[in-house]
Design an enzyme around this catalytic site. Structure first.
Site: not given
Ligand SMILES: *Cc1c(COP(=O)(O)O)cnc(C)c1O
Length: 391
Positions: A133, A218, A247
């Site tokens: 994701f 990521d 986050k």
């Molecule tokens: C939550 C998340 C995102 C997206 O972050 P947003 O602040 O909602 O745009 C991207 N990568 C990972 C691994 C995430 O958990």
């Protein structure tokens, strides 16, 4: 229905199916508008590392708000360079940072970095992992390895390929002469709390070095102390060329960032990438206060210890209750895979006063704040013991 809930239903687009109206929090506890208390093991989806209403965050917010909230990146603010230096140090890449406002926007920066770096080399593709994701913007959706998020939003942004996570042969097969970068989470969050297998990230590093590609991690969910180290990849023996985070970085004040190694720190030059709010004085001051508090209060160590306590407890429960099939994760990013859909179980846990987040259909995900205590871990386990079906 409360007035707040009524206004929500009437005026907010129905992109979520939210739980109760939360009005207050303290540490790992939160209260809804009816005064019901919850043990918050959702922490704003791995965001509130210091828990709710931490005095260091409140002080940074208040002091900076009284001084200078925003000035754009046409001017330098006091905190952004200090935050960049801190991220360069704790991430271990030793290069420069770019600041944004969310995880998706940080990943967009990685994707643009890959394309700009790749342009003179005839490369533009990004290989990402299945079940990954990376966000909800069009490019990060295309990077996300779960077709359900893309449904009805086609055509997909071109230039992305996917390979099975934890399968080096599959990644190698997905790479072409046009591949500029590989993008991977050290622990897949939305994919069901799945850590990289031993050797996988190291294998990606070797493959990138061999083929002349960039390696990106990521760290939006597994970063900023969540796993008991500053960043998830630090549990492994591989360093990326750059990584994204968001986050947990400012304890709930919106911020995203990319930290890069020196070799790719000057690829995005003046005028080629920007963000109006990115790294503004308020966000940067709060982020720096968050990181310094994690350090000062020894919260990496607490995350590792409390994460182990939670994992042990979940494994004990798994032995007692047939409904838990697997217990996974690192530090305070833990998942219990059930033999049934997780959403109804999460609902029953919420009724019993424990907030957690289902992911990947059958996985209950626990993301307590890094300040969580042993007594609070034990209380969550007791609630689970009461609520989990015998299975
Ligand atoms: C939550 C998340 C995102 C997206 O972050 P947003 O602040 O909602 O745009 C991207 N990568 C990972 C691994 C995430 O958990």
């Amino acid at each position: 229905m409360s007035e707040t809930r009524g206004l929500y239903e009437r005026y907010v687009m129905p992109t979520y199916r939210p739980g109760p109206v939360l009005v207050r929090g303290k540490g790992a506890l939160a209260w809804d508008e009816e005064g019901k208390e919850y043990l918050d093991f959702a922490a704003g989806i791995a965001v509130c590392q210091l828990g709710h209403a931490h005095p260091a965050v409140t002080a940074a917010l208040r002091e900076q708000a009284e001084k200078l909230t925003h000035c754009s990146n046409l001017f330098v603010n006091e905190w952004q360079p200090r935050l960049a230096a801190k991220l360069s140090e704790i991430g271990g890449l030793g290069g420069k940072c770019f600041f944004a406002n969310s995880g998706a926007e940080a990943n967009e920066c990685l994707i643009k970095l890959a394309r700009k770096w790749g342009a003179p080399r005839g490369k533009f593709e990004v290989v990402a992992m299945e079940h990954s994701f990376h966000g909800r913007t069009l490019a990060t959706l295309a990077a996300t390895g779960q077709a359900k998020y893309r449904k009805d939003f086609g055509p997909d942004v071109p230039g992305f390929r996917h390979a099975a996570f934890n399968d080096l042969d599959a990644v190698r097969a997905a790479v072409t002469e046009k591949t500029a970068a590989i993008l991977c989470e050290a622990v897949q969050g939305e994919g069901g709390v799945i850590p990289a297998a031993p050797g996988f990230l190291e294998g990606l590093r070797a493959l990138c070095d061999e083929k002349g590609m960039l390696l990106f991690f990521d760290e939006v969910q597994c970063g900023v102390g969540r796993t008991g180290k500053w960043f998830g990849f630090q549990h492994y023996g591989a360093k990326p060329d750059a990584f994204s985070m968001a986050k947990g970085i400012a304890n709930g004040f919106p911020m995203g960032a990319v930290s890069a190694a020196p070799a790719v720190s000057d690829v995005l030059t003046a005028g080629t990438h920007a963000s109006t709010f990115g790294g503004n004085p308020l966000a940067s001051a709060v982020a720096l206060a968050t990181l310094e508090t994690i350090e000062r209060e020894g919260l990496l160590e607490n995350a590792a210890a409390m994460g182990a306590r939670l994992a042990d407890g979940l494994r004990r429960l798994a032995a007692e209750k047939g409904c838990i099939r697997d217990v996974r994760g690192l530090g305070l990013m833990r998942g219990a895979e059930l033999d049934r859909p997780a959403a109804p179980v999460a609902l029953a846990l919420r009724e019993a006063g424990l907030l957690c987040i289902p992911t990947g259909e059958r996985v209950l995900r626990f993301l307590p704040p890094l300040v969580v205590s042993a007594a609070q871990i034990d209380r969550a386990l007791e609630t689970l013991a009461k609520v989990l079906p015998e299975g």
